[in-house]
Design a protein around this motif. Structure first.
Motif, PDB file in Angstrom:
ATOM      1  N   LYS A  27       0.828  -1.206   0.000  1.00  0.00           N
ATOM      2  CA  LYS A  27       0.000   0.000   0.000  1.00  0.00           C
ATOM      3  C   LYS A  27       0.860   1.252   0.000  1.00  0.00           C
ATOM      4  O   LYS A  27       0.607   2.207  -0.758  1.00  0.00           O
ATOM      5  CB  LYS A  27      -0.927   0.003   1.226  1.00  0.00           C
ATOM      6  CG  LYS A  27      -1.809   1.244   1.334  1.00  0.00           C
ATOM      7  CD  LYS A  27      -2.533   1.285   2.662  1.00  0.00           C
ATOM      8  CE  LYS A  27      -1.581   1.570   3.817  1.00  0.00           C
ATOM      9  NZ  LYS A  27      -2.273   1.762   5.111  1.00  0.00           N
ATOM     10  N   ASN A 162     -16.390  -3.068  -1.279  1.00  0.00           N
ATOM     11  CA  ASN A 162     -15.191  -2.242  -1.079  1.00  0.00           C
ATOM     12  C   ASN A 162     -13.921  -2.888  -1.618  1.00  0.00           C
ATOM     13  O   ASN A 162     -12.835  -2.353  -1.441  1.00  0.00           O
ATOM     14  CB  ASN A 162     -15.025  -1.842   0.389  1.00  0.00           C
ATOM     15  CG  ASN A 162     -14.754  -3.019   1.304  1.00  0.00           C
ATOM     16  OD1 ASN A 162     -14.761  -4.164   0.865  1.00  0.00           O
ATOM     17  ND2 ASN A 162     -14.518  -2.739   2.576  1.00  0.00           N
ATOM     18  N   ASP A 165     -12.576  -0.311  -6.812  1.00  0.00           N
ATOM     19  CA  ASP A 165     -12.119   1.068  -6.667  1.00  0.00           C
ATOM     20  C   ASP A 165     -12.904   2.022  -7.558  1.00  0.00           C
ATOM     21  O   ASP A 165     -13.932   1.653  -8.151  1.00  0.00           O
ATOM     22  CB  ASP A 165     -10.611   1.168  -6.931  1.00  0.00           C
ATOM     23  CG  ASP A 165     -10.236   0.793  -8.369  1.00  0.00           C
ATOM     24  OD1 ASP A 165     -11.118   0.737  -9.243  1.00  0.00           O
ATOM     25  OD2 ASP A 165      -9.040   0.569  -8.616  1.00  0.00           O
ATOM     26  N   TYR A 166     -12.423   3.259  -7.660  1.00  0.00           N
ATOM     27  CA  TYR A 166     -13.130   4.310  -8.399  1.00  0.00           C
ATOM     28  C   TYR A 166     -13.185   4.044  -9.901  1.00  0.00           C
ATOM     29  O   TYR A 166     -13.979   4.650 -10.613  1.00  0.00           O
ATOM     30  CB  TYR A 166     -12.469   5.672  -8.142  1.00  0.00           C
ATOM     31  CG  TYR A 166     -11.001   5.705  -8.489  1.00  0.00           C
ATOM     32  CD1 TYR A 166     -10.587   5.980  -9.778  1.00  0.00           C
ATOM     33  CD2 TYR A 166     -10.038   5.437  -7.525  1.00  0.00           C
ATOM     34  CE1 TYR A 166      -9.233   5.982 -10.103  1.00  0.00           C
ATOM     35  CE2 TYR A 166      -8.695   5.429  -7.837  1.00  0.00           C
ATOM     36  CZ  TYR A 166      -8.300   5.707  -9.129  1.00  0.00           C
ATOM     37  OH  TYR A 166      -6.965   5.688  -9.449  1.00  0.00           O
ATOM     38  N   HIS A 171      -9.383  -3.199  -7.016  1.00  0.00           N
ATOM     39  CA  HIS A 171      -8.130  -2.458  -6.905  1.00  0.00           C
ATOM     40  C   HIS A 171      -6.964  -3.426  -6.869  1.00  0.00           C
ATOM     41  O   HIS A 171      -7.056  -4.501  -6.266  1.00  0.00           O
ATOM     42  CB  HIS A 171      -8.143  -1.590  -5.654  1.00  0.00           C
ATOM     43  CG  HIS A 171      -6.967  -0.673  -5.559  1.00  0.00           C
ATOM     44  ND1 HIS A 171      -6.827   0.415  -6.379  1.00  0.00           N
ATOM     45  CD2 HIS A 171      -5.866  -0.716  -4.774  1.00  0.00           C
ATOM     46  CE1 HIS A 171      -5.684   1.021  -6.093  1.00  0.00           C
ATOM     47  NE2 HIS A 171      -5.085   0.354  -5.129  1.00  0.00           N
ATOM     48  N   ASN A 174      -5.894  -5.228  -3.709  1.00  0.00           N
ATOM     49  CA  ASN A 174      -6.829  -6.136  -3.059  1.00  0.00           C
ATOM     50  C   ASN A 174      -6.708  -7.581  -3.534  1.00  0.00           C
ATOM     51  O   ASN A 174      -7.273  -8.492  -2.911  1.00  0.00           O
ATOM     52  CB  ASN A 174      -8.263  -5.638  -3.251  1.00  0.00           C
ATOM     53  CG  ASN A 174      -8.549  -4.405  -2.415  1.00  0.00           C
ATOM     54  OD1 ASN A 174      -7.832  -4.118  -1.457  1.00  0.00           O
ATOM     55  ND2 ASN A 174      -9.573  -3.653  -2.775  1.00  0.00           N
TER      56      ASN A 174
END
Length: 238
Positions: A27, A162, A165-166, A171, A174
């Motif tokens: 991350k 969740n 992602d956007y 993502h 993940n």
């Protein structure tokens, strides 16, 4: 240009024993890369105005030691000179109390968000990063990963909202906890010193589950991740 930043470990970065988690390392490497891009005017949301975005297609991490609570963490990143108009390489080193303990490299592609296809990178974009002719991991190219004919075991993993992602897909970070969730107790408990993640195609929002097929080859644990019969990602742990 080498972009450097200090990082102060947060509570969420730790696992038992006060060590930084593998997810926490990934991350913060990704966030360091983002801050580098932002510093040269090429951040995520600048690109969205042009309907384009950088997408990770491969990660390789080598971990000599896991950083621990109380250490001073410094993260350095830089772009390598491009040898392809379609793929860019970025390298990282993570130092703890002045000692390099993690090395990483990632491959990224610039994607047209409307068409969902890779774009050619312009000379102007690449020059912003002032590439450095050096590598954090001394390899000529990333290993080509092959799918075996048989697997040791498989497990279905339910996806959560969740996880996405956007951009409307899982993502890239993940995939790591999803792969770890697929492991049996024996494999899960083993320390990880090398991580490879190779992304094949996006898992889009609305997907309810994925199938992880696991295979141990020599000392490495491979997790092949599928939805609707299509290979989406390969995670390799050692």
């Amino acid at each position: 240009m080498i972009y450097s930043r200090d990082y102060h470990l947060e509570m969420e970065d730790f696992v038992a024993g006060g060590k930084m988690s593998l997810y926490g390392i990934m991350k913060n490497l990704e966030n360091t890369g983002y801050k580098h891009s932002e510093s040269v005017g090429d951040g995520v949301f600048y690109g969205h105005e042009l309907n384009q975005a950088w997408v990770s297609i491969d990660w390789l991490l080598q971990i000599d030691e896991y950083p621990t609570c109380g250490q001073k963490i410094v993260m350095d990143t830089w772009s390598q000179p491009c040898t392809s108009a379609a793929v860019a390489a970025r390298d990282f080193i993570l130092s703890a109390d002045g000692k390099v303990v993690v090395r990483a490299t990632t491959r990224c592609a610039l994607v047209d968000l409307k068409e969902g296809r890779p774009m050619r990178m312009s000379k102007e974009i690449l020059e912003k990063y002032q590439p450095e002719d050096k590598k954090s991991i001394d390899i000529k190219r990333l290993e080509r990963l092959e799918v075996p004919e048989e697997f040791d075991y498989e497990k279905e993993i339910l996806l959560r909202r969740n996880d996405f992602d956007y951009n409307g897909h899982i993502h890239n970070l993940n995939y790591l906890p999803l792969a770890l969730e697929a492991l049996n107790d024996e494999d899960y408990s083993k320390p990880i010193n090398t991580l490879r993640i190779s992304y094949k195609s996006a898992i889009k929002a609305g997907t309810k589950s994925l199938t992880c097929k696991c295979k141990k080859i020599q000392d490495r644990q491979f997790i092949f991740m599928y939805t609707e019969g299509e290979l989406r990602c390969i995670v390799v742990l050692n």
